[in-house]
Design a protein around this motif. Sequence first.
Motif, short mmCIF file in Angstrom:
data_model
loop_
_atom_site.label_atom_id
_atom_site.label_comp_id
_atom_site.label_asym_id
_atom_site.label_seq_id
_atom_site.Cartn_x
_atom_site.Cartn_y
_atom_site.Cartn_z
N TYR A 112 -1.50 -9.18 -6.29
CA TYR A 112 -0.93 -8.07 -7.38
C TYR A 112 -1.92 -7.80 -8.69
O TYR A 112 -2.30 -9.02 -9.07
N HIS A 132 0.42 0.97 -14.72
CA HIS A 132 0.55 1.04 -13.49
C HIS A 132 0.45 -0.34 -12.75
O HIS A 132 -0.10 -1.37 -13.60
N SER A 182 -0.54 -2.76 -8.96
CA SER A 182 -1.09 -2.50 -7.44
C SER A 182 -0.34 -3.75 -6.80
O SER A 182 -0.78 -4.88 -7.19
N THR A 219 -3.40 0.17 -2.56
CA THR A 219 -1.85 0.85 -2.83
C THR A 219 -1.79 0.68 -4.61
O THR A 219 -2.34 -0.27 -5.09
N THR A 220 -1.17 1.73 -4.90
CA THR A 220 -0.76 1.47 -6.42
C THR A 220 0.34 2.28 -6.58
O THR A 220 0.97 2.76 -5.91
N SER A 255 -6.88 3.00 -9.56
CA SER A 255 -7.41 2.89 -8.12
C SER A 255 -7.81 1.47 -7.80
O SER A 255 -8.25 0.76 -8.80
N ARG A 256 -7.47 0.81 -6.61
CA ARG A 256 -7.62 -0.49 -6.45
C ARG A 256 -8.49 -0.35 -5.06
O ARG A 256 -7.76 -0.65 -3.87
N PHE A 269 -9.52 -3.42 -10.17
CA PHE A 269 -8.55 -2.59 -10.47
C PHE A 269 -8.91 -1.69 -11.65
O PHE A 269 -9.15 -2.07 -12.76
#
Lengths: 110, 113
Positions: B31, B47, B49, B54-55, B67-68, B74
Amino acid sequence: QQQVKQSPQSLIVQKGGISIINCAYENTAFDYFPWYQQFPGKGPALLIAIRPDVSEKKEGRFTISFNKSAKQFSLHIMDSQPGDSATYFCAAISNYQLIWGAGTKLIIKP
Amino acid sequence: NAGVTQTPKFRVLKTGQSMTLLCAQDMNHEYMYWYRQDPGMGLRLIHYSVGEGTTAKGEVPDGYNVSRLKKQNFLLGLESAAPSQTSVYFCASSYVDSYQPQHFGDGTRLSIL
């Protein structure tokens, strides 16, 4: 909408005294209550945490008291030291998300 | 062991400019989170993730994108900076277990003129 209310905003305590910071919450789905300590220019770091099935947790000079029926919990710092001067945040967890209190700036006077 | 590293540490932008804040963690955490910290308001989640690729939106996502692409990184983007986005931004990471602590970087102080 702030779901965790923290008081006081700031606190000045003499060295050797007891520092007390209080928090109250509304959401009964919260299931974990950590306290974070933040020094200037740094990110918060976990200090101590408690689950709602426990009324008190002590680690060294730091104690959390938890009152489930009143939906309140507090941090007590015994024998407060100048090195304890920092900002303290209470928080609550629900669905993997931390909800933060507004913070208390604690100053320990030598 | 670096933990969570944020770059840059300070930045000044003009209104309307864009930029990306980078967060890197070396603890193999699943995470990752982006928060903003404003005086008297604690930390607010922007935000987060739960894994690579996934976000999800947090409490205050408007005006930000994330974005991840890699598990350890991150990114937080501001497409068109506004003065209201002047803040200190913190990245954090944690294991999947929500009872595990979040580990924070030292923050990015961002000023939008």
